[in-house]
Write an enzyme that holds these catalytic residues in place. Structure first.
Site: not given
Ligand code: 5GP
Ligand code: MG
Length: 172
Positions: A40-41, A96-97, A100, A128, A149, A156, A162
Site C-alpha cells: 500500500k505504501g 515503490e515507497d 530498504d 534507505k 523508520f 505506515d 499514512r
C-alpha cells in the site's frame, strides 16, 4: 508515546516528485509505460507522480506483504495481489515507497520477469542505504536516507500515519 520527527515537508516532497516526473517523462518520451504501484505504501506517491507525468501511461498495482506488524522487514515476502495487465513486451516502471534491504524489490523483479516485459525500471521515493541485502539498480530515487523508520505520505506504522502529508522519522 511515539515521537514524530519532521524529515521532508510537503514542499520538499512536491519538488522531489515533480523532478522525478520530469526525468521519467523525458526518458520515456514516445512510449507508453505501464506504471506498477506497489501497495500500500506507494499509493500517495504514485498518485502525485502520475499527475506530473507528461507522457501517456497505464497504471496497475500489485501488493506484497513482508513486514507484518513492526519496523523491520521479515524477509518473508508474499505476493498478496497479482498484476492484472498483460505486460508482455511492455515498458514497466515499478513505483515503490522505500527500498530498504532490497528483498521486496528483488522478489518483485523476479516475479515480473515471468511475464516477459520489454524493460523494467524502478522508481523509489526513498532509498534507505544502511542495510541493503540485495544489490539492486534503482533508476529513479527521490531521497536517500541512511536509516530510521519513516512514516507519512503513504508510509505506515501498523497502518497508522499514512495520511500525514509530510514524511517523519518515527522514534518509538
Ligand atoms: P525491503 O524489502 O527493501 O527491506 O523493504 C521494502 C518495504 O518495506 C518497503 O516497500 C516499505 O513498504 C517497507 N519499509 C521499509 N522501510 C520502511 C520505513 O522506514 N517505513 C515504512 N513505513 N515502511 C518501510
Ligand atoms: Mg512497500
Amino acid at each position: 508515546m511515539p515521537e514524530l520527527i519532521p524529515m521532508l515537508s510537503k514542499e520538499e516532497i512536491d519538488k522531489m516528485v515533480s523532478t522525478l516526473a520530469l526525468q521519467i517523462s523525458l526518458d520515456y518520451d514516445g512510449r507508453t509505460p505501464v506504471i506498477l504501484g506497489v501497495l500500500k505504501g506507494a499509493f500517495i506517491f504514485l498518485a502525485d507522480l502520475l499527475r506530473y507525468l507528461t507522457i501517456p501511461v497505464e497504471v496497475d498495482f500489485l501488493r506484497v506483504s513482508s513486514y507484518g506488524a513492526g519496523t523491520s522487514s521479515s524477509g518473508n515476502i508474499r505476493l498478496t495481489k497479482e498484476i492484472e495487465t498483460n505486460i508482455a513486451g511492455r515498458d514497466i516502471l515499478v513505483v515503490e515507497d522505500i527500498i530498504d534491504t532490497g528483498l521486496t524489490l528483488n522478489f518483485l523483479l523476479n516475479y515480473l520477469k515471468n511475464f516477459d516485459p520489454l524493460s523494467v525500471r524502478v522508481c523509489s521515493l526513498i532509498n534507505k542505504i544502511e542495510v541493503r541485502k540485495k544489490k539492486i539498480k534503482i533508476d529513479y530515487i527521490g531521497h536517500v536516507v541512511q536509516q530510521g523508520f519513516l512514516v507519512g505520505y503513504g508510509l505506515d506504522y501498523n497502518e497508522s500515519y499514512r495520511n500525514l502529508p509530510e514524511i517523519y522519522h518515527l522514534k518509538l
